[in-house]
Design a protein around this motif. Structure first.
Motif, short mmCIF file in Angstrom:
data_model
loop_
_atom_site.label_atom_id
_atom_site.label_comp_id
_atom_site.label_asym_id
_atom_site.label_seq_id
_atom_site.Cartn_x
_atom_site.Cartn_y
_atom_site.Cartn_z
N PHE A 36 0.85 -1.17 0.00
CA PHE A 36 0.00 0.00 0.00
C PHE A 36 0.89 1.23 0.00
O PHE A 36 1.81 1.33 0.80
N SER A 37 0.59 2.19 -0.88
CA SER A 37 1.45 3.35 -1.02
C SER A 37 0.65 4.63 -1.04
O SER A 37 -0.54 4.64 -1.34
N VAL A 38 1.34 5.72 -0.70
CA VAL A 38 0.77 7.05 -0.83
C VAL A 38 1.12 7.55 -2.22
O VAL A 38 2.29 7.62 -2.58
N PHE A 39 0.11 7.88 -3.00
CA PHE A 39 0.21 8.25 -4.42
C PHE A 39 0.42 6.97 -5.23
O PHE A 39 1.49 6.38 -5.21
N ASN A 40 -0.59 6.55 -5.93
CA ASN A 40 -0.53 5.31 -6.70
C ASN A 40 -0.42 5.58 -8.19
O ASN A 40 -0.32 6.71 -8.64
N GLY A 41 -0.49 4.52 -8.98
CA GLY A 41 -0.45 4.63 -10.42
C GLY A 41 0.95 4.84 -10.93
O GLY A 41 1.90 4.21 -10.48
N GLU A 42 1.10 5.76 -11.87
CA GLU A 42 2.39 6.00 -12.51
C GLU A 42 3.27 6.95 -11.70
O GLU A 42 4.42 7.16 -12.02
N GLU A 43 2.70 7.56 -10.66
CA GLU A 43 3.45 8.56 -9.90
C GLU A 43 4.37 7.92 -8.87
O GLU A 43 4.19 6.77 -8.47
N PRO A 44 5.40 8.66 -8.42
CA PRO A 44 6.27 8.15 -7.35
C PRO A 44 5.45 7.85 -6.10
O PRO A 44 4.43 8.49 -5.85
N VAL A 45 5.88 6.87 -5.32
CA VAL A 45 5.09 6.46 -4.17
C VAL A 45 5.93 6.41 -2.90
O VAL A 45 7.14 6.31 -2.94
N ALA A 46 5.22 6.50 -1.76
CA ALA A 46 5.85 6.32 -0.45
C ALA A 46 5.25 5.07 0.17
O ALA A 46 4.03 4.92 0.20
N LEU A 47 6.08 4.19 0.66
CA LEU A 47 5.60 2.96 1.27
C LEU A 47 4.89 3.28 2.59
O LEU A 47 5.43 3.96 3.45
N SER A 48 3.67 2.79 2.73
CA SER A 48 2.94 3.01 3.98
C SER A 48 2.44 1.71 4.61
O SER A 48 1.97 1.72 5.74
N LYS A 49 2.57 0.59 3.88
CA LYS A 49 2.14 -0.70 4.43
C LYS A 49 2.76 -1.80 3.59
O LYS A 49 2.95 -1.64 2.39
N GLY A 50 3.08 -2.92 4.24
CA GLY A 50 3.65 -4.05 3.54
C GLY A 50 2.59 -5.04 3.08
O GLY A 50 1.42 -4.68 2.88
N ASN A 51 2.98 -6.29 2.97
CA ASN A 51 2.10 -7.34 2.46
C ASN A 51 1.04 -7.71 3.50
O ASN A 51 1.35 -8.23 4.57
N ALA A 52 -0.22 -7.45 3.16
CA ALA A 52 -1.32 -7.70 4.08
C ALA A 52 -1.62 -9.19 4.26
O ALA A 52 -2.43 -9.56 5.12
N ASP A 53 -0.97 -10.03 3.46
CA ASP A 53 -1.20 -11.47 3.58
C ASP A 53 -0.18 -12.16 4.48
O ASP A 53 -0.26 -13.37 4.70
N GLU A 54 0.79 -11.40 4.97
CA GLU A 54 1.83 -11.97 5.82
C GLU A 54 1.81 -11.30 7.19
O GLU A 54 1.50 -10.12 7.31
N PRO A 55 2.17 -12.04 8.26
CA PRO A 55 2.09 -11.50 9.62
C PRO A 55 3.25 -10.58 10.02
O PRO A 55 3.34 -10.18 11.17
N ASN A 56 4.11 -10.23 9.06
CA ASN A 56 5.22 -9.34 9.39
C ASN A 56 4.74 -7.91 9.61
O ASN A 56 3.88 -7.42 8.87
N ILE A 57 5.31 -7.26 10.60
CA ILE A 57 5.03 -5.85 10.86
C ILE A 57 6.36 -5.15 11.11
O ILE A 57 7.35 -5.80 11.43
#
Length: 251
Positions: A36-57
């Motif tokens: 999950f990122s801030v600003f999606n699509g073709e634009e540059p993004v900032a990571l705000s969340k990892g893989n929601a299917d894995e228990p890693n935090i």
């Protein structure tokens, strides 16, 4: 990547609409992004969340001033064998090289908060560039090369700032769980918020500056509590690497 689906439906118009809605919902669920990122699509993004299917935090800390809280926070992390990611301003790193070394020796990951802790939205883009390069130079002089994780001061950014950071080799990291521990709302409030709001892939924002008087105490409950719920604390780099491994598209 575009996806096209061909199908035939018969029957009443209502049944067609319901069926189409079901298919769209199913596709959206099965094709969800791992990151999950801030600003999606073709634009540059900032990571705000990892893989929601894995228990890693990821447990992350910001430090821009003070020296009173760092050691007790490191002690709590050591007690629970947790590796966190610390985002540190270059100015703080220069003033407290011994504490920076303690963070590194604890096998925690080091990221940058720029050099001065001043919002990038209040500065011209050339000033932002100078701040990033100055911070990079400060860490390199202290022996920490290739610090490529960046959290912007106050979490303030826009697409132009992210694009600049990426052009300089930085990966911008935001967060999606924020108990505002620096406001000292109470240890139980911090604990309850994190235990309730944290889920798979989440990036938790905490602080190790002097203003965060209750964070270390909250960690005594938070760290074992999250593990008891089945979550595995990892560094931001591990969140990124796992996300990349789970976002391959097969034609």
């Amino acid at each position: 990547m575009d996806h096209f689906y061909s199908f035939r439906l018969r029957g009443k118009r209502t049944a067609w609409i319901i069926g189409l809605a079901f298919i769209i919902a199913f596709i959206a669920w099965t094709q969800k992004d791992a990151v999950f990122s801030v600003f999606n699509g073709e634009e540059p993004v900032a990571l705000s969340k990892g893989n929601a299917d894995e228990p890693n935090i990821a447990i992350t800390f910001n430090i821009s001033w003070g020296e009173e809280r760092v050691k007790e926070i490191l002690k709590q992390l050591e007690n629970e064998d947790v590796q966190a990611t610390f985002f540190i301003s270059g100015e703080w790193a220069e003033r407290h090289p011994d504490l920076l070394e303690a963070i590194s020796e604890g096998e925690h990951e080091i990221g940058m908060l720029g050099y001065r802790y001043k919002s990038y939205l209040d500065q011209e883009i050339d000033q932002v560039r100078k701040d990033l390069l100055y911070a990079q130079e400060a860490f390199e002089k202290l022996g920490y090369e290739n610090v490529n994780l960046l959290r912007t001061p106050h979490g303030h950014f826009n697409e132009e700032i992210i694009e600049l950071a990426e052009s300089l080799g930085f990966h911008v990291v935001h967060w999606n769980v924020n108990p505002n521990d620096w406001e000292n709302p109470g240890t139980e409030v911090i604990v309850d918020y994190i235990m309730k709001e944290t889920d798979n892939g989440d990036i938790v924002l905490l602080h190790a500056s002097d203003s965060a008087k209750q964070t270390a105490g909250a960690l005594e409950t938070i760290l074992p509590g999250l593990k008891n719920k089945g979550y595995e604390p990892v560094t931001i780099s591990e969140i990124i690497n796992q996300a990349k491994a789970n976002t391959e598209i097969v034609d």
